[in-house]
Design a protein around this motif. Structure first.
Motif, PDB file in Angstrom:
ATOM      1  N   LEU A 288      34.355  48.065  32.130  1.00  0.00           N
ATOM      2  CA  LEU A 288      35.398  49.153  31.524  1.00  0.00           C
ATOM      3  C   LEU A 288      36.678  49.083  32.478  1.00  0.00           C
ATOM      4  N   LEU A 289      36.807  48.687  33.432  1.00  0.00           N
ATOM      5  CA  LEU A 289      37.980  48.501  34.357  1.00  0.00           C
ATOM      6  C   LEU A 289      38.907  47.491  33.848  1.00  0.00           C
ATOM      7  N   ALA A 290      38.288  46.354  33.528  1.00  0.00           N
ATOM      8  CA  ALA A 290      38.882  44.958  33.085  1.00  0.00           C
ATOM      9  C   ALA A 290      39.598  45.392  31.492  1.00  0.00           C
ATOM     10  N   GLU A 291      38.577  46.191  30.602  1.00  0.00           N
ATOM     11  CA  GLU A 291      39.138  46.654  29.423  1.00  0.00           C
ATOM     12  C   GLU A 291      40.358  47.587  29.577  1.00  0.00           C
ATOM     13  N   SER A 292      40.496  48.520  30.757  1.00  0.00           N
ATOM     14  CA  SER A 292      41.292  49.483  30.746  1.00  0.00           C
ATOM     15  C   SER A 292      42.795  49.012  31.229  1.00  0.00           C
ATOM     16  N   LEU A 293      42.888  47.699  31.674  1.00  0.00           N
ATOM     17  CA  LEU A 293      44.206  46.946  32.212  1.00  0.00           C
ATOM     18  C   LEU A 293      44.965  46.888  31.042  1.00  0.00           C
ATOM     19  N   PRO A 294      46.553  47.140  30.976  1.00  0.00           N
ATOM     20  CA  PRO A 294      47.215  46.407  30.097  1.00  0.00           C
ATOM     21  C   PRO A 294      47.712  45.140  30.477  1.00  0.00           C
ATOM     22  N   ASP A 295      48.094  44.336  29.448  1.00  0.00           N
ATOM     23  CA  ASP A 295      48.371  43.044  29.425  1.00  0.00           C
ATOM     24  C   ASP A 295      49.873  43.051  30.502  1.00  0.00           C
ATOM     25  N   GLY A 296      49.658  42.190  31.292  1.00  0.00           N
ATOM     26  CA  GLY A 296      50.742  41.918  32.218  1.00  0.00           C
ATOM     27  C   GLY A 296      50.424  42.532  33.617  1.00  0.00           C
ATOM     28  N   ALA A 297      49.457  43.468  33.646  1.00  0.00           N
ATOM     29  CA  ALA A 297      49.031  44.157  34.944  1.00  0.00           C
ATOM     30  C   ALA A 297      48.379  43.146  35.859  1.00  0.00           C
ATOM     31  N   ARG A 298      48.672  43.465  37.367  1.00  0.00           N
ATOM     32  CA  ARG A 298      48.113  42.635  38.188  1.00  0.00           C
ATOM     33  C   ARG A 298      46.801  43.501  38.689  1.00  0.00           C
ATOM     34  N   LEU A 299      45.540  42.745  39.230  1.00  0.00           N
ATOM     35  CA  LEU A 299      44.413  43.597  39.786  1.00  0.00           C
ATOM     36  C   LEU A 299      44.075  42.873  40.981  1.00  0.00           C
ATOM     37  N   VAL A 300      43.833  43.419  42.084  1.00  0.00           N
ATOM     38  CA  VAL A 300      43.427  42.691  43.363  1.00  0.00           C
ATOM     39  C   VAL A 300      42.180  43.555  43.614  1.00  0.00           C
ATOM     40  N   LEU A 301      40.937  42.744  43.650  1.00  0.00           N
ATOM     41  CA  LEU A 301      39.640  43.206  44.181  1.00  0.00           C
ATOM     42  C   LEU A 301      39.492  43.214  45.669  1.00  0.00           C
ATOM     43  N   SER A 302      39.610  44.177  46.539  1.00  0.00           N
ATOM     44  CA  SER A 302      39.350  43.854  47.838  1.00  0.00           C
ATOM     45  C   SER A 302      38.206  44.572  48.475  1.00  0.00           C
ATOM     46  N   GLY A 303      37.380  43.840  49.474  1.00  0.00           N
ATOM     47  CA  GLY A 303      36.295  44.395  49.762  1.00  0.00           C
ATOM     48  C   GLY A 303      35.685  43.530  51.034  1.00  0.00           C
ATOM     49  N   ASP A 304      34.572  44.108  51.648  1.00  0.00           N
ATOM     50  CA  ASP A 304      33.705  43.308  52.451  1.00  0.00           C
ATOM     51  C   ASP A 304      32.692  42.742  52.031  1.00  0.00           C
ATOM     52  N   PRO A 305      32.768  41.551  51.897  1.00  0.00           N
ATOM     53  CA  PRO A 305      31.456  40.848  51.165  1.00  0.00           C
ATOM     54  C   PRO A 305      30.021  40.759  51.973  1.00  0.00           C
ATOM     55  N   GLY A 306      30.173  41.457  53.195  1.00  0.00           N
ATOM     56  CA  GLY A 306      28.939  41.264  53.892  1.00  0.00           C
ATOM     57  C   GLY A 306      28.094  42.726  53.501  1.00  0.00           C
ATOM     58  N   VAL A 307      28.952  43.816  53.029  1.00  0.00           N
ATOM     59  CA  VAL A 307      28.039  45.121  52.737  1.00  0.00           C
ATOM     60  C   VAL A 307      27.229  44.963  51.667  1.00  0.00           C
ATOM     61  N   LEU A 308      26.236  45.917  51.457  1.00  0.00           N
ATOM     62  CA  LEU A 308      25.315  45.871  50.379  1.00  0.00           C
ATOM     63  C   LEU A 308      25.928  45.941  48.996  1.00  0.00           C
ATOM     64  N   TRP A 309      25.562  45.413  48.041  1.00  0.00           N
ATOM     65  CA  TRP A 309      25.962  45.209  46.599  1.00  0.00           C
ATOM     66  C   TRP A 309      25.935  46.697  45.862  1.00  0.00           C
ATOM     67  N   SER A 310      26.399  46.431  44.740  1.00  0.00           N
ATOM     68  CA  SER A 310      26.242  47.797  43.810  1.00  0.00           C
ATOM     69  C   SER A 310      24.882  48.167  43.753  1.00  0.00           C
ATOM     70  N   ALA A 311      24.913  49.501  43.362  1.00  0.00           N
ATOM     71  CA  ALA A 311      23.908  50.372  42.891  1.00  0.00           C
ATOM     72  C   ALA A 311      23.313  49.788  41.655  1.00  0.00           C
ATOM     73  N   GLY A 312      24.384  49.667  40.663  1.00  0.00           N
ATOM     74  CA  GLY A 312      24.175  49.147  39.212  1.00  0.00           C
ATOM     75  C   GLY A 312      23.699  47.717  39.132  1.00  0.00           C
ATOM     76  N   PRO A 313      23.531  47.089  37.959  1.00  0.00           N
ATOM     77  CA  PRO A 313      23.093  45.829  37.829  1.00  0.00           C
ATOM     78  C   PRO A 313      24.526  44.958  38.131  1.00  0.00           C
TER      79      PRO A 313
END
Length: 778
Positions: free
Chosen positions: A504-529
């Motif tokens: 949903l997030l990727a679909e919501s971004l307009p063309d030309g927008a920049r996306l940065v995904l930031s986080g700590d890879p050591g923590v627990l993963w998402s609750a959902g699939p």
């Protein structure tokens, strides 16, 4: 590390109440009912509070032991005979939809259902032939959904939460009275509890009564219903006609197992794992069950090339199902081409919901990466030059790329804060989104420290929660095309992105927008699939900026060591880290209450309301129920007249799967339970209290993700040893800002978990889909 600060107190353990334990799915990891997160049981959203299910406390799903681990990442879409501009995965989905439509037409013409998968032809038959062809390949491991055996449970006072569906979406039509009455009659005839009536009516929709009578195993579509319960219902309804070889039963259990896999974090299952799980569920012919499920369009089949396996000569019998049966060899080409090399594949079975989400996510990310304008007038170079060195690297990466991954701990958040500040000073519409309201508050403070000017324009602020951003309740809103009205978005807590939210997030971004995904890879993963952030890091399809900014102090040093598999003894002159050894669960509850109520406030000046207890599961002798009962008795005793709650109680409010917000009870009236959560007034209707509100003095680690407190008390009772993994320990210990107490009763299980037990694998298709869309950044 230091020993416990001076403590005094009575020996009353407290919190060992008399509420009988429950076997409802909020207490059993594979039961499917979320307790503040997607389908998580006693050990929370990932069906065990440690990647795809650490299963502790009273949960531990028996179902999890009935299948093989799907493990691993990636699965490509089937090789389709589609046009060159369409991805292989898209072609596979299109071919399967066309095949399902053809099957439906054939069934209507013959006025009879397909029996036991017989008379299949074309793509459906080819796909299932591929399933059987790989049966002798990779051996499945011991369990399917990564759950350990259930641990013994002991009673606690906090009311047990029963499995109930989430409220229907706003605007969804309620089941008609006629539907409800029809369902009530069928359930009564089959001996099922009347409490299931609204859930069945909602799950099956119009005509639910007739559908349930025709196929009693449709009861498995209700969250919390287990196969043995559905079998009993079917026997009562069908009598002698009911048998384990019923095709309807095989299909229903196949779909149910795939749903349980999603609860555990998988977006698909390897065919051998699914077949094994069906066999352990007493399905006589698992192959036919899978075949029938695919033919009915209730599941999809995918192929994933195995990159680490040698190629083998292609044979006609094992050929990939690449085209429909309508003339795939019409021109005679390719027939008998035995010498052609074919790459080995694995076959995956998945639900359409998650298949489409991963497809959409891969497409959306590819669009983000490829839609930057060729000429950008923004002066990124000067912004990078004036920023601190650690932030400058991130700014330079963002200048030239649509998608950037940023990794680091809590202190590393200063770098995305500097990026957002610099982008806004360059005149860009830059925003940051966090997993929780608490994270939003912390990052807003960092943004101010980075020199960010006041960005308020009415209700528009630079920092939002991700849920608020996507719903439109927070942030920039959407433009005339429905896209988010922004130029740059930084998503913090990226490991918490499940595949549907990320799509949903990727679909919501307009063309030309920049996306940065930031986080700590050591923590627990998402609750959902899904494991979106980890999959993107592994795919190396875009730049990755690893922060060199360490978290400070003894707690930061301890957590950093855990992240690389080392449980180090750190110097803590100010008793920032304290180990409190205990012999049993009763002592663990007593010492925890003593720490929260007396020792930590007295030694460190941190009020009890700013001390958070974290434990592996909801059930068990020292789970959240027992600890919350003990802490309520000490800190806010009361009769619990409002659904077990009193004004002043600390609570955890989970309005949607995977989202937990700590809060406090203000009052209760005819409207419902009034809460104050992160400074916002929330009213929970009476009928939703049992589903979405728990006491919150003690949380699981997955409920605590995205939040930090001045002090944390991590409780490790002996019965939690099997639940511990490196990500769980890393996450729990990292929730403390100034002081960490560890109530330690697991002996060597703690260092062993840190050194030897990594995240539990999740089977996903995203890496293969990304590989088909975007070349590796390497």
């Amino acid at each position: 590390m230091s020993t416990e600060p001076a403590t005094t107190g009575t020996d009353e353990p407290g919190g060992r109440g008399d509420t009988p334990p429950s076997d409802t799915p909020d207490d059993a990891a594979a039961g499917g009912a979320p307790e503040g997160s997607a389908g998580a049981a006693d050990s929370d959203p990932e069906a065990g509070d440690g990647q795809a299910g650490d299963g502790t406390g009273e949960g531990g799903s028996a179902d999890a032991d009935h299948a093989d681990d799907a493990g691993g990442a990636g699965a490509g879409a089937g090789a389709g005979a589609a046009a060159s501009e369409v991805s292989e995965a898209q072609a596979e989905l299109t071919a399967q939809r066309l095949e399902r439509e053809r099957i439906e037409r054939r069934k209507a013409e013959k006025k009879a259902p397909i029996t036991s998968g017989a008379k299949l032809s074309g793509t459906a038959a080819d796909l299932l032939a591929a399933v059987r062809a790989v049966e002798g390949g990779r051996k499945p491991t011991a369990t399917a959904f990564d759950e350990p055996d259930p641990t013994p449970r002991r009673p606690a006072r906090e009311p047990v939460r029963r499995a109930q569906p989430m409220a229907p979406p706003a605007g969804a039509a309620a089941p008609s009275g006629e539907t409800v009455e029809a369902v009530r009659a069928v359930l009564a005839e089959g001996g099922a509890p009347e409490a299931l009536v609204p859930q069945v009516a909602e799950a099956l929709g119009a005509g639910a009564g007739a559908r349930l009578r025709e196929d009693p195993w449709q009861l498995l579509r209700v969250p919390g219903v287990r196969p043995e319960q559905a079998d009993g219902f079917a026997r009562a309804l069908l009598g002698a006609e009911c048998g384990p070889d019923d095709e309807r039963r095989g299909r229903a259990i196949t779909v149910w197992l795939l749903e349980q896999a999603a609860v555990a974090g998988h977006t698909a299952l390897e065919a051998p794992a699914l077949v094994t799980a069906l066999g352990l569920r007493s399905v006589p012919d698992p192959d036919e069950a899978v075949q029938s499920t695919v033919a009915e369009g209730e599941a999809l089949v995918f192929q994933d090339a195995l990159d680490d396996a040698p190629s083998a000569p292609r044979s006609a019998s094992a050929a990939a199902p690449a085209a429909s049966d309508a003339g795939s060899d019409a021109d005679g080409e390719g027939e008998g081409d035995e010498a052609e090399e074919e790459r080995p594949v694995r076959v995956l079975i998945g639900l359409e919901r998650y298949a489409l989400a991963e497809e959409s996510l891969a497409d959306g990310l590819a669009r983000v990466m490829n839609s930057l304008p060729k000429e950008d007038p923004t002066d990124w170079a000067s912004a990078a030059a004036s920023a601190p060195r650690s932030a400058g690297e991130l700014i330079r990466a963002v200048a030239g790329h649509g998608l950037v991954l940023h990794t680091g701990g809590e202190a590393a958040r200063a770098e995305p804060a500097a990026l957002v500040t610099a982008a806004r000073q360059l005149g860009l519409r830059a925003y940051a989104a966090t997993h929780s309201a608490d994270g939003r508050r912390h990052f807003a403070s960092r943004l101010a420290s980075a020199g960010g000017r006041d960005t308020a324009e009415g209700d528009d602020t630079a920092v939002t929660t991700l849920a608020g951003l996507l719903s439109g309740a927070e942030g920039p809103g959407r433009d005339v095309d429905g896209a988010l009205d922004l130029d740059l978005l930084v998503v913090l807590d990226a490991p918490q992105l499940d595949v549907e939210t990320a799509a949903l997030l990727a679909e919501s971004l307009p063309d030309g927008a920049r996306l940065v995904l930031s986080g700590d890879p050591g923590v627990l993963w998402s609750a959902g699939p899904g494991r979106v952030f980890a999959d993107l890091l592994a795919a190396r399809a875009c730049p990755q900026v690893a922060s060199r900014t360490p978290d400070p102090g003894p707690i930061g040093e301890l957590v950093s060591g855990i992240g690389i598999g080392e449980l180090n003894q750190v110097e803590a002159p100010g008793k920032e880290v304290v180990i409190v050894p205990v012999r049993d669960a009763g002592e663990a509850v007593h010492r925890t209450a003593q720490l929260v109520v007396d020792s930590v406030p007295r030694a460190f000046g941190i009020p009890a309301e700013q001390v958070q207890v974290i434990t592996p599961g909801h059930g068990g002798a020292a789970g959240t129920r027992a600890l919350n009962a003990a802490l309520k008795e000490r800190l806010n005793p009361g009769p619990g007249r409002s659904g077990g709650f009193d004004p002043g109680d600390r609570v955890a409010h989970s309005p949607a799967p995977g989202r937990t917000t700590p809060g406090r009870v203000v009052k209760a009236d005819a409207e419902g339970l009034h809460l104050e959560c992160a400074g916002v007034a929330v009213v929970v209707p009476k009928e939703r209290v049992e589903q979405t509100v728990r006491h919150g003095w003690a949380l699981t680690a997955h409920q605590a993700v995205g939040h930090r407190w001045p002090a944390a008390v991590v409780v490790l009772p002996g019965d939690a040893a099997q639940a511990l993994t490196r990500p769980w320990v890393y996450t729990a210990f990292g929730r403390a800002e100034r002081h960490l107490s560890v109530v330690h009763g697991v002996d060597q299980a703690l260092p062993r978990a840190v050194a030897e037990i990594p995240p539990k694998p999740r089977t996903t298709r995203l890496p293969a889909l990304l590989k088909a869309q975007v070349p590796s950044a390497d």
